[in-house]
Write an enzyme that holds these catalytic residues in place. Structure first.
Site, short mmCIF file in Angstrom:
data_model
loop_
_atom_site.label_atom_id
_atom_site.label_comp_id
_atom_site.label_asym_id
_atom_site.label_seq_id
_atom_site.Cartn_x
_atom_site.Cartn_y
_atom_site.Cartn_z
N HIS A 142 -1.80 0.17 -9.64
CA HIS A 142 -2.37 -0.83 -8.71
C HIS A 142 -2.83 -2.09 -9.47
CE1 HIS A 142 -4.39 -1.22 -4.52
NE2 HIS A 142 -4.11 -2.42 -5.00
N ARG B 154 0.86 -1.18 0.00
CA ARG B 154 0.00 0.00 0.00
C ARG B 154 0.89 1.23 0.00
NH1 ARG B 154 -3.25 -2.76 -1.52
NH2 ARG B 154 -5.35 -3.23 -0.74
N GLU C 93 -4.98 7.27 -4.60
CA GLU C 93 -5.14 6.59 -5.90
C GLU C 93 -6.41 7.07 -6.59
OE1 GLU C 93 -4.77 2.34 -5.41
OE2 GLU C 93 -2.72 2.51 -4.71
N1 LIG Z 1 -0.97 -4.38 -5.17
C1 LIG Z 1 -1.96 -5.24 -5.11
O1 LIG Z 1 -2.78 -5.33 -6.01
C2 LIG Z 1 -2.08 -6.11 -3.92
C3 LIG Z 1 -1.68 -5.66 -2.70
N2 LIG Z 1 -1.81 -6.46 -1.60
C4 LIG Z 1 -1.34 -5.90 -0.33
O2 LIG Z 1 -0.41 -6.79 0.22
C5 LIG Z 1 -0.68 -6.95 1.59
C6 LIG Z 1 -0.22 -8.33 2.03
O3 LIG Z 1 -1.05 -9.31 1.46
P1 LIG Z 1 -0.98 -10.81 1.99
O4 LIG Z 1 0.41 -11.28 1.93
O5 LIG Z 1 -2.01 -11.57 1.24
O6 LIG Z 1 -1.42 -10.62 3.49
P2 LIG Z 1 -0.98 -11.49 4.73
O7 LIG Z 1 -1.88 -11.11 5.83
O8 LIG Z 1 -0.87 -12.91 4.34
O9 LIG Z 1 0.49 -10.96 5.07
C7 LIG Z 1 0.76 -9.75 5.66
C8 LIG Z 1 1.96 -9.95 6.57
O10 LIG Z 1 2.40 -8.69 7.04
C9 LIG Z 1 2.88 -8.90 8.34
N3 LIG Z 1 3.03 -7.67 9.07
C10 LIG Z 1 2.11 -7.00 9.81
N4 LIG Z 1 2.68 -5.93 10.38
C11 LIG Z 1 3.97 -5.92 9.99
C12 LIG Z 1 5.06 -5.06 10.26
N5 LIG Z 1 4.93 -3.99 11.04
N6 LIG Z 1 6.25 -5.35 9.71
C13 LIG Z 1 6.39 -6.43 8.93
N7 LIG Z 1 5.40 -7.28 8.64
C14 LIG Z 1 4.21 -7.02 9.17
C15 LIG Z 1 1.89 -9.86 8.93
O11 LIG Z 1 2.43 -10.52 10.06
C16 LIG Z 1 1.64 -10.80 7.79
O12 LIG Z 1 2.48 -11.93 7.86
C17 LIG Z 1 -2.18 -6.74 1.72
O13 LIG Z 1 -2.53 -6.27 3.00
C18 LIG Z 1 -2.46 -5.72 0.66
O14 LIG Z 1 -2.41 -4.44 1.23
C19 LIG Z 1 -2.31 -7.71 -1.68
C20 LIG Z 1 -2.75 -8.20 -2.87
C21 LIG Z 1 -2.69 -7.44 -4.09
O1 LIG Z 2 -6.16 -7.38 -2.73
C1 LIG Z 2 -5.58 -6.32 -2.50
O2 LIG Z 2 -5.22 -5.96 -1.38
C2 LIG Z 2 -5.30 -5.42 -3.59
O3 LIG Z 2 -4.64 -4.44 -3.38
C3 LIG Z 2 -5.92 -5.65 -4.87
O4 LIG Z 2 -6.66 -4.51 -5.14
P1 LIG Z 2 -7.77 -4.51 -6.30
O5 LIG Z 2 -8.79 -5.52 -5.90
O6 LIG Z 2 -7.07 -4.87 -7.56
O7 LIG Z 2 -8.30 -3.13 -6.30
#
Ligand SMILES: NC(=O)C1=CN([C@@H]2O[C@H](COP(=O)(O)OP(=O)(O)OC[C@H]3O[C@@H](n4cnc5c(N)ncnc54)[C@H](O)[C@@H]3O)[C@@H](O)[C@H]2O)C=CC1
Ligand SMILES: O=C(O)C(=O)COP(=O)(O)O
Length: 600
Positions: free
Chosen positions: A338, A290, A319
């Site tokens: 994104h 993010r 965004e």
């Molecule tokens: N750009 C995009 O389209 C996408 C972005 N994302 C972002 O990626 C993030 C992570 O997704 P997932 O891996 O599926 O979630 P997840 O919940 O599996 O992993 C997040 C990890 O971050 C860790 N965490 C929390 N606080 C922390 C800190 N202060 N320092 C280091 N690590 C910390 C947690 O312990 C957890 O292991 C989502 O929250 C979302 O914001 C996810 C999918 C798509």
């Molecule tokens: O799953 C997430 O956290 C994402 O950031 C993906 O975002 P989107 O559903 O592509 O707008």
């Protein structure tokens, strides 16, 4: 502290039946679309809906899909609900539509803020986030409004990880810049000499689903991968050959940093002036998490100072970013709009994952991906089902025994069980529901029970009475006591001054087994009349015949007494609500000392 004032008790517009399902635990309860009727609003079991709130003439719930969702998900939703796909709504349009919707599905582009919940008029019961990050949904406001939030946490993991790797490689080899250059007619081979990935150290910050998939892929590229995540299990990291290190160690050792944590108050701006100063000069940063986890102005400064050699960003604090955003325009920054989750495969998967979660939640089923409700495993829910009903009914009975004008502040709940690990969250929520709903307009469910109790100044304390014996039955009995109140039925008050009711489940049916210090046994179906009388022959007959004359069907009768010919409490289960006159006639029977009608 405020207390829960007992006004004139409301008569619930529904009557509970033994068919009550776990739906009552959740806010969103459409038994099935065919039986759902908006013209007969009900409280407690299903949503508060009025025909005025209905946007369609069908009996189906309405789901507003506010951002593009894969076809497979839409098909699933349409089998159950009326689906309104309205993309690109302005905040005002969203707020004006939301009171016509039972569920809302969004991606990252829609701000589901407090105003949205407030505008929903209590109708919105589920928000489905078709993706992982829920930072665009005001969870506190959702909880306060009893609205369940579910997400789709797994289907886009690989897509996000692949995009992270794509940005890593593209940044290292200046792919985007070189592409723009050649398209503008230039041929700048010396300008776009890149750096190699092999042998370099990558620090993965946030070692969850996406972070670990990035780590696995980076290892395949020959990188040395370290990670920082305060909550990740070390074994998971070890299993893929990654060392978990402290934050300072990670950023100090890294040639590349990849961000994969959620945006929370704790992670906001976690890369900032101070932390950039601790990094190796020439570090390269990828962010597909993010925008808000990086202080963007500090990043611009770090780029200009050469501390950060390059950055690749898929996400921004605002965004879409403004066109003159310094990071977007920066030569050393590669940007995408994104796109992390945007593959055909991920979007189909996410759409199915969220559609199933939303439909399940609307049906009142357990939401495996609930974000703002306690997770209770399905098998536990099934086992606790009759106790859930018992809990709500005991709460409902106890509060109806409180005299008008009293303030309910403290409720003590005791669970007698041989299971030391009994999960009582659901039971507590249902007792809270039973206590609050008859005396307020608030709809209480598993999502907002604790919040609502706190708001109303209601303190619920819990006690486990540990029993020896088989673990087969989850609970022997539940006791609900309301302290510091007057009762309209003095016999319900225990020696220590609390209103006390106790119940247990017999053959799957909840029973009231104790009122004050009197043992009774009446199944908690229909409603109940409690009478205290002098224990003497003929009492059951007298009361029974009054009810018979008044055409009130008696389902159960039970008498508990302290000793023969002393005081007794008679509990009478009735199918219908007797007329006031009938209750008056019962009260006038000479040996009857007090009586009360309790609606379940
Ligand atoms: N750009 C995009 O389209 C996408 C972005 N994302 C972002 O990626 C993030 C992570 O997704 P997932 O891996 O599926 O979630 P997840 O919940 O599996 O992993 C997040 C990890 O971050 C860790 N965490 C929390 N606080 C922390 C800190 N202060 N320092 C280091 N690590 C910390 C947690 O312990 C957890 O292991 C989502 O929250 C979302 O914001 C996810 C999918 C798509
Ligand atoms: O799953 C997430 O956290 C994402 O950031 C993906 O975002 P989107 O559903 O592509 O707008």
């Amino acid at each position: 502290m405020a207390s829960l004032k007992i006004p004139t008790l409301k008569t619930p517009s529904h009557s509970l039946s033994s068919k009550l399902s776990l739906r009552s635990a959740f806010s969103a309860n459409f038994p099935n679309s065919a039986h759902f009727s908006r013209s007969q609003p009900q409280r407690g079991r299903v949503l508060i809906l009025t025909s005025a709130a209905s946007s369609s003439s069908s009996n189906k719930p309405t789901v507003l899909v506010a951002e593009k969702l894969g076809e497979a998900g839409l098909t699933l939703l349409k089998e159950f609900a009326d689906v309104d796909c309205s993309y690109n709504l302005s905040p005002e349009e969203l707020r004006s539509k939301i009171s016509l919707c039972d569920a809302l599905i969004v991606r990252s582009g829609t701000k589901v803020n407090r105003a949205v919940f407030e505008s929903s008029g209590g109708r919105l019961k589920v928000v489905g986030r078709a993706g992982v990050g829920i930072d665009n949904v005001d969870l506190a406001a959702a909880t306060e409004h009893g609205c369940l939030v579910v997400n789709a946490p797994t289907a886009n993991t690989v897509a996000a990880a692949e995009h992270g790797i794509a940005l890593l490689a593209a940044m290292a080899r200046n792919v985007a810049q070189a592409d723009a250059s050649i398209k503008s007619g230039k041929w700048q081979r010396n300008k776009y000499v890149g750096v190699s990935l092999v042998g370099k150290t990558l620090a993965v910050l946030g070692f969850g689903k996406v972070g670990s998939e990035v780590a696995r892929r980076a290892k395949g590229l020959g990188m040395h991968v370290i990670a920082h995540d305060p909550y990740a299990p070390a074994e998971r990291a070890r299993a893929i050959g990654v060392e978990l290190v402290s934050f300072d160690e990670a950023i100090g050792a890294a040639d590349f940093i990849s961000m994969h944590m959620p945006l929370t108050p704790a992670t906001s701006n976690m890369l900032n002036n101070e932390t950039f100063a601790k990094m190796k000069k020439g570090v390269r940063i990828v962010n597909v998490a993010r925008g808000g986890v990086v202080d963007e102005e500090a990043l611009v400064r770090a780029l200009d100072a050469g501390i950060v050699a390059q950055a690749a960003l898929d996400v921004f604090s605002e965004e879409p970013p403004k066109q003159d955003n310094k990071l977007v325009q920066h030569e050393m920054v590669t940007v995408t709009p994104h796109l992390g989750a945007s593959t055909m495969e991920a979007q189909e998967g996410v759409a199915i994952e969220i559609a199933e979660a939303v439909v399940g939640a609307l049906k009142g089923e357990l939401a495996a991906t609930a974000v703002n409700a306690p997770m209770v495993p399905a098998e536990v829910l099934l086992e606790l089902k009759p106790y859930v009903i018992l809990a709500e009914k005991l709460g409902r009975l106890a509060v109806q025994l409180v005299a008008g004008g009293s303030g309910v502040k403290t409720v003590k709940v005791s669970y007698a069980s041989s299971r030391p690990d009994l999960d009582t969250r659901l039971l507590r929520a249902m007792i809270t529901k039973g206590i609050i709903e008859p005396i307020s307009d608030i709809y209480v469910n598993l999502v907002n029970a604790d919040y609502t109790a706190k708001q109303r100044g209601l303190r619920i304390t819990e006690e486990h009475i540990h029993l020896d014996g088989s673990h087969e039955i989850p609970l022997e009995f539940i006791k609900v006591q309301i302290a510091d109140v007057k009762s309209k039925f003095a016999s319900a008050t225990s020696k220590s001054g609390e209103i006390k009711v106790e119940g247990r489940v017999k053959d799957g049916i909840p029973h009231l087994t104790k009122v004050g210090s009197f043992r009774v046994d009446v199944s908690l179906e229909g409603s109940i009349i409690l009478c205290r009388q002098v224990d003497q022959p003929g009492m059951i007959g007298k009361v029974g015949s009054i009810l018979g004359e008044e055409n009130v069907n008696v389902s159960f009768m039970s008498v508990g007494r302290v000793a023969p010919r002393k005081h007794a409490v008679m509990a009478i289960g009735v199918d219908d609500q007797p007329r006031k006159e009938s209750l008056k006639r019962i009260g006038e029977v000479p040996a009857i000392e007090e009586s009360v009608f309790l609606k379940l």
